[in-house]
Motif scaffolding. Structure first.
Motif, short mmCIF file in Angstrom:
data_model
loop_
_atom_site.label_atom_id
_atom_site.label_comp_id
_atom_site.label_asym_id
_atom_site.label_seq_id
_atom_site.Cartn_x
_atom_site.Cartn_y
_atom_site.Cartn_z
N ARG A 1 -15.41 -7.02 -18.16
CA ARG A 1 -14.74 -7.00 -19.47
C ARG A 1 -15.69 -6.55 -20.57
NH1 ARG A 1 -12.43 -11.75 -17.47
NH2 ARG A 1 -13.88 -13.01 -18.69
N ASP A 2 -16.95 -6.97 -20.51
CA ASP A 2 -17.93 -6.54 -21.51
C ASP A 2 -18.13 -5.03 -21.47
OD1 ASP A 2 -18.29 -9.16 -22.35
OD2 ASP A 2 -20.22 -9.43 -21.29
N ILE A 3 -18.21 -4.47 -20.28
CA ILE A 3 -18.36 -3.02 -20.15
C ILE A 3 -17.12 -2.31 -20.68
CG2 ILE A 3 -18.55 -1.10 -18.50
CD1 ILE A 3 -20.29 -3.04 -16.77
N GLU A 4 -15.94 -2.80 -20.31
CA GLU A 4 -14.70 -2.21 -20.82
C GLU A 4 -14.68 -2.24 -22.35
OE1 GLU A 4 -11.82 -4.66 -18.88
OE2 GLU A 4 -11.88 -3.52 -17.01
N ASP B 1 -12.03 2.10 -16.54
CA ASP B 1 -12.27 1.69 -15.16
C ASP B 1 -13.78 1.65 -14.94
OD1 ASP B 1 -9.54 1.56 -14.24
OD2 ASP B 1 -9.52 3.75 -14.40
N VAL B 2 -14.28 0.48 -14.58
CA VAL B 2 -15.71 0.29 -14.37
C VAL B 2 -16.04 0.60 -12.92
CG1 VAL B 2 -17.59 -1.38 -14.48
CG2 VAL B 2 -15.76 -1.46 -16.19
N ALA B 3 -16.96 1.54 -12.71
CA ALA B 3 -17.38 1.90 -11.36
C ALA B 3 -18.50 0.97 -10.89
CB ALA B 3 -17.86 3.35 -11.32
N ASP B 4 -19.47 0.75 -11.77
CA ASP B 4 -20.58 -0.15 -11.46
C ASP B 4 -21.26 -0.51 -12.78
OD1 ASP B 4 -22.48 1.93 -12.11
OD2 ASP B 4 -22.33 2.69 -10.06
N HIS C 1 -21.88 2.89 -14.81
CA HIS C 1 -20.93 4.01 -14.86
C HIS C 1 -19.50 3.49 -15.05
CE1 HIS C 1 -24.38 5.42 -12.49
NE2 HIS C 1 -24.17 6.56 -13.14
N ALA C 2 -18.75 4.21 -15.86
CA ALA C 2 -17.34 3.88 -16.07
C ALA C 2 -16.60 5.17 -16.43
CB ALA C 2 -17.18 2.83 -17.18
N SER C 3 -15.28 5.09 -16.38
CA SER C 3 -14.46 6.22 -16.79
C SER C 3 -13.25 5.66 -17.54
CB SER C 3 -14.01 7.05 -15.58
OG SER C 3 -13.24 6.25 -14.70
N GLY C 4 -12.55 6.53 -18.25
CA GLY C 4 -11.40 6.05 -18.98
C GLY C 4 -10.53 7.16 -19.52
N VAL C 5 -9.35 6.75 -19.96
CA VAL C 5 -8.39 7.65 -20.61
C VAL C 5 -7.90 6.97 -21.88
CG1 VAL C 5 -6.15 8.81 -20.42
CG2 VAL C 5 -7.66 8.68 -18.43
N THR C 6 -7.84 7.73 -22.95
CA THR C 6 -7.36 7.24 -24.24
C THR C 6 -6.32 8.22 -24.77
OG1 THR C 6 -9.53 6.30 -24.75
CG2 THR C 6 -8.03 6.65 -26.61
#
Length: 143
Positions: free
Chosen positions: A7-10, A80-83, A86-91
């Motif tokens: 959640r912190d990474i998100e 979306d947290v990979a590790d 690293h993360a990815s997302g759509v806005t």
């Protein structure tokens, strides 16, 4: 990875997305380069800028257009947290934009928004915190 860390990474990545919009909309577009890591990529259907110097040049030009008023209305952010690094997302984004008359800071909203689409992002944790690795704008509707 525990739920709190995820959640912190998100949260940090979502805040980075909002910071991007704010610096552009409040006349500090050149600061966008600070939101990318050194080899980051900013891509639109019209252009691709690779590395902080290229991103800085593009957004310094945007900042120089003092007549351009914009508001990036962003929503429906999914990260979306990979590790841990690293993360990815759509806005989703609705872009309201107008070139104001000199000395006038309120603009008409005729024919707005000018663009509706999404940002597709990848994020990287750096020593300075989370940064964009890649930010790509994809248009869904264009006025």
């Amino acid at each position: 990875m525990d739920d709190r860390t995820r959640r912190d990474i998100e949260h940090d990545c979502e805040r980075l997305c909002h910071r991007y919009s704010h610096v552009i909309d409040f006349g500090e577009a050149a600061r966008v380069a600070d939101l990318f890591h050194d080899d980051g990529v900013w891509k639109t259907p019209e252009a691709e800028h690779v590395g902080k110097p290229a991103i800085l040049k593009a957004f310094t030009a945007r900042q120089a257009n003092a007549r351009r008023m914009s508001r990036h209305v962003c929503s429906t952010v999914v990260i979306d947290v990979a590790d841990a690094d690293h993360a990815s997302g759509v806005t989703y984004i609705q872009l309201y934009r107008h070139d104001a008359e000199p000395g006038r800071r309120v603009s008409p909203l005729a024919d707005q928004p000018v663009i509706v689409g999404e940002y597709h992002d990848t994020f990287l944790r750096t020593p300075e915190g989370w940064r964009f690795d890649r930010r790509e704008f994809r248009a869904a509707f264009v006025r």
